[in-house]
Design an enzyme around this catalytic site. Structure first.
Site, PDB file in Angstrom:
ATOM      1  N   LYS A 133      -0.931   4.918   4.777  1.00 27.32           N
ATOM      2  CA  LYS A 133      -1.869   3.993   5.409  1.00 27.32           C
ATOM      3  C   LYS A 133      -1.521   3.824   6.892  1.00 27.32           C
ATOM      4  O   LYS A 133      -0.373   3.552   7.237  1.00 27.32           O
ATOM      5  CB  LYS A 133      -1.849   2.643   4.682  1.00 27.32           C
TER       6      LYS A 133
ATOM      7  N   HIS B 184       0.826  -1.209   0.000  1.00 26.85           N
ATOM      8  CA  HIS B 184       0.000   0.000   0.000  1.00 26.85           C
ATOM      9  C   HIS B 184       0.862   1.262   0.000  1.00 26.85           C
ATOM     10  O   HIS B 184       2.036   1.225   0.367  1.00 26.85           O
ATOM     11  CB  HIS B 184      -0.901   0.034   1.238  1.00 26.85           C
TER      12      HIS B 184
HETATM   13  N1  LIG Z   1     -12.839  -0.795   2.215  1.00 25.24           N
HETATM   14  C1  LIG Z   1     -12.171  -0.354   1.150  1.00 25.24           C
HETATM   15  O1  LIG Z   1     -12.386  -0.806   0.004  1.00 25.24           O
HETATM   16  C2  LIG Z   1     -11.143   0.702   1.347  1.00 25.24           C
HETATM   17  C3  LIG Z   1     -10.845   1.097   2.618  1.00 25.24           C
HETATM   18  N2  LIG Z   1      -9.968   2.101   2.840  1.00 25.24           N
HETATM   19  C4  LIG Z   1      -9.793   2.503   4.223  1.00 25.24           C
HETATM   20  O2  LIG Z   1     -10.505   3.723   4.427  1.00 25.24           O
HETATM   21  C5  LIG Z   1      -9.873   4.496   5.444  1.00 25.24           C
HETATM   22  C6  LIG Z   1      -9.615   5.893   4.914  1.00 25.24           C
HETATM   23  O3  LIG Z   1      -8.698   5.814   3.845  1.00 25.24           O
HETATM   24  P1  LIG Z   1      -8.222   7.118   3.043  1.00 25.24           P
HETATM   25  O4  LIG Z   1      -9.381   7.828   2.457  1.00 25.24           O
HETATM   26  O5  LIG Z   1      -7.126   6.656   2.174  1.00 25.24           O
HETATM   27  O6  LIG Z   1      -7.627   7.991   4.260  1.00 25.24           O
HETATM   28  P2  LIG Z   1      -7.390   9.573   4.318  1.00 25.24           P
HETATM   29  O7  LIG Z   1      -6.448   9.799   5.444  1.00 25.24           O
HETATM   30  O8  LIG Z   1      -7.061  10.113   2.976  1.00 25.24           O
HETATM   31  O9  LIG Z   1      -8.823  10.134   4.715  1.00 25.24           O
HETATM   32  C7  LIG Z   1      -9.399  10.022   5.977  1.00 25.24           C
HETATM   33  C8  LIG Z   1     -10.101  11.341   6.299  1.00 25.24           C
HETATM   34  O10 LIG Z   1     -10.878  11.170   7.476  1.00 25.24           O
HETATM   35  C9  LIG Z   1     -10.622  12.267   8.348  1.00 25.24           C
HETATM   36  N3  LIG Z   1     -10.930  11.847   9.703  1.00 25.24           N
HETATM   37  C10 LIG Z   1     -10.151  11.160  10.575  1.00 25.24           C
HETATM   38  N4  LIG Z   1     -10.814  10.959  11.715  1.00 25.24           N
HETATM   39  C11 LIG Z   1     -12.027  11.526  11.567  1.00 25.24           C
HETATM   40  C12 LIG Z   1     -13.174  11.647  12.411  1.00 25.24           C
HETATM   41  N5  LIG Z   1     -13.208  11.148  13.650  1.00 25.24           N
HETATM   42  N6  LIG Z   1     -14.260  12.311  11.936  1.00 25.24           N
HETATM   43  C13 LIG Z   1     -14.240  12.837  10.697  1.00 25.24           C
HETATM   44  N7  LIG Z   1     -13.190  12.773   9.863  1.00 25.24           N
HETATM   45  C14 LIG Z   1     -12.110  12.105  10.289  1.00 25.24           C
HETATM   46  C15 LIG Z   1      -9.173  12.594   8.096  1.00 25.24           C
HETATM   47  O11 LIG Z   1      -8.849  13.868   8.547  1.00 25.24           O
HETATM   48  P3  LIG Z   1      -7.311  14.144   9.063  1.00 25.24           P
HETATM   49  O12 LIG Z   1      -6.437  13.769   7.910  1.00 25.24           O
HETATM   50  O13 LIG Z   1      -7.315  15.601   9.374  1.00 25.24           O
HETATM   51  O14 LIG Z   1      -7.140  13.240  10.245  1.00 25.24           O
HETATM   52  C16 LIG Z   1      -9.100  12.476   6.576  1.00 25.24           C
HETATM   53  O15 LIG Z   1      -9.528  13.662   5.938  1.00 25.24           O
HETATM   54  C17 LIG Z   1      -8.620   3.704   5.838  1.00 25.24           C
HETATM   55  O16 LIG Z   1      -8.920   2.915   6.976  1.00 25.24           O
HETATM   56  C18 LIG Z   1      -8.380   2.788   4.641  1.00 25.24           C
HETATM   57  O17 LIG Z   1      -7.720   1.604   4.994  1.00 25.24           O
HETATM   58  C19 LIG Z   1      -9.341   2.745   1.817  1.00 25.24           C
HETATM   59  C20 LIG Z   1      -9.573   2.368   0.524  1.00 25.24           C
HETATM   60  C21 LIG Z   1     -10.512   1.316   0.173  1.00 25.24           C
HETATM   61  O1  LIG Z   2      -5.778   2.088   2.935  1.00 27.33           O
HETATM   62  C1  LIG Z   2      -6.060   1.736   1.770  1.00 27.33           C
HETATM   63  O2  LIG Z   2      -5.723   2.371   0.766  1.00 27.33           O
HETATM   64  C2  LIG Z   2      -6.847   0.510   1.610  1.00 27.33           C
HETATM   65  N1  LIG Z   2      -7.336  -0.053   2.668  1.00 27.33           N
HETATM   66  C3  LIG Z   2      -8.148  -1.217   2.700  1.00 27.33           C
HETATM   67  C4  LIG Z   2      -7.469  -2.322   3.480  1.00 27.33           C
HETATM   68  O3  LIG Z   2      -6.842  -2.050   4.516  1.00 27.33           O
HETATM   69  O4  LIG Z   2      -7.587  -3.484   3.094  1.00 27.33           O
HETATM   70  C5  LIG Z   2      -8.627  -1.638   1.341  1.00 27.33           C
HETATM   71  C6  LIG Z   2      -7.638  -1.432   0.245  1.00 27.33           C
HETATM   72  O5  LIG Z   2      -6.599  -2.340   0.413  1.00 27.33           O
HETATM   73  C7  LIG Z   2      -7.127  -0.004   0.250  1.00 27.33           C
END
Ligand SMILES: NC(=O)C1=CN([C@@H]2O[C@H](COP(=O)(O)OP(=O)(O)OC[C@H]3O[C@@H](n4cnc5c(N)ncnc54)[C@H](OP(=O)(O)O)[C@@H]3O)[C@@H](O)[C@H]2O)C=CC1
Ligand SMILES: O=C(O)C1=N[C@H](C(=O)O)C[C@H](O)C1
Length: 276
Positions: free
Chosen positions: A169, A165
């Protein structure tokens, strides 16, 4: 479609990498309407969620850090609401509990919940008779990889998982790798019987040890998005399954499907494969 008939959607983590992508997808879905965009990032407060996500027109939905008041607002909509969470492993548990308390159905993409937290949320959703989806990976390609891995694992005794990744992350191993290992472990056989006594000269060299002897290795590098290999080995052969993402748009069909499906549920369901 009249606005009243659309599914009201609240996005939490709205300013993040996934949140912005979800806002674009929801804005283009004919049966959904974005009613709330929550994010804690100070510099994005009050910005228009659509403009922040890169849409040419504003959505007239400002980014706010006020989760409770946004959930209360969404709960007043005529149609049942959905909250989609792409935030952080530290906050997702409380976000989901709050959503259920307001009768808003959570769709959870955030990874890093531990098994006890998932069980607690399942109990909470069951008591409230509210649908909740936890989806470690929304891409169809990963569901297919996992199905192929389960099939292969019936014929191989040795398997290791490598997940790769981007280096922003927070959690390791990835939620997807943990779920993949769980699926293989559910077969009830032990993998990777040792042939020699191994010594790790540097701690962690052999990766993390999941159930039934399955090892997971986590790579974090700029330039990566999300990738996973499941490697099976046997005498004289290697069978490698690999999934690569090149754009977070790959998750959006799964996200939109989950938003629609969660409204039909009365309890917590884990995994995209359960709603396909
Ligand atoms: N299930 C799936 O298919 C996928 C899952 N994911 C998961 O999704 C999650 C987010 O990923 P990603 O978008 O890359 O992360 P990012 O860090 O880009 O985005 C997360 C956002 O959430 C904000 N945030 C954090 N805590 C809070 C809160 N309590 N309330 C409101 N906003 C909050 C952060 O703000 P700040 O940066 O200021 O803390 C940031 O803007 C991760 O756990 C990732 O593993 C990602 C891709 C695919
Ligand atoms: O953090 C990410 O980017 C992603 N998180 C998810 C995970 O932890 O499996 C899904 C995907 O791999 C992208």
């Amino acid at each position: 479609m009249a606005n009243q008939a659309r599914i009201p959607v609240v996005v939490i983590g709205a300013a993040g990498k996934m949140g912005r992508e979800v806002i674009k997808a929801v804005a283009s879905a004919p049966d959904m309407t974005l009613v709330g965009a929550i994010d804690t990032t100070a510099e994005h407060q009050d910005k228009d969620a659509g403009e922040l996500a890169g849409l040419s027109e504003p959505l007239e939905v400002p980014i706010t850090n006020q989760l409770e008041s946004m959930l209360a607002f969404a709960a007043q909509e005529k149609q049942p609401g959905v909250m989609i969470d792409f935030t952080h492993p530290d906050s997702v548990y409380n976000n989901v509990r709050s959503a259920i308390a307001y009768g808003i159905r959570p769709v959870v993409g955030t990874t890093g919940l531990n098994p006890q937290q998932i069980q607690d949320l399942a109990d909470f959703a069951e008591k409230a008779s509210t649908g909740c989806l936890i989806i470690p990976n929304f891409s169809i390609g990963m569901v297919l990889l996992q199905q192929a891995a389960v099939t292969a694992s019936q014929y191989f005794e040795h398997v290791e998982i490598i997940e790769l990744h981007h280096n922003q992350k927070a959690d390791a191993p990835s939620g997807t790798a943990i779920q993949t290992a769980q699926m293989l472990a559910e077969l009830g056989k032990r993998f990777n019987p040792p042939l020699v006594e191994e010594t790790e000269k540097i701690k962690g060299a052999r990766g993390s040890l999941a159930d039934e002897g399955i090892r997971i290795h986590s790579v974090r590098l700029p330039g990566l998005i999300a990738h996973q290999e499941v490697i099976f080995g046997a005498a004289g052969q290697i069978y490698t399954l690999r999934h690569d993402t090149s754009d977070r748009a790959c998750y959006m069909p799964g996200v939109l499907l989950a938003i629609r499906k969660v409204l039909q549920l009365k309890s917590l369901v884990y995994g995209l494969e359960k709603i396909l």
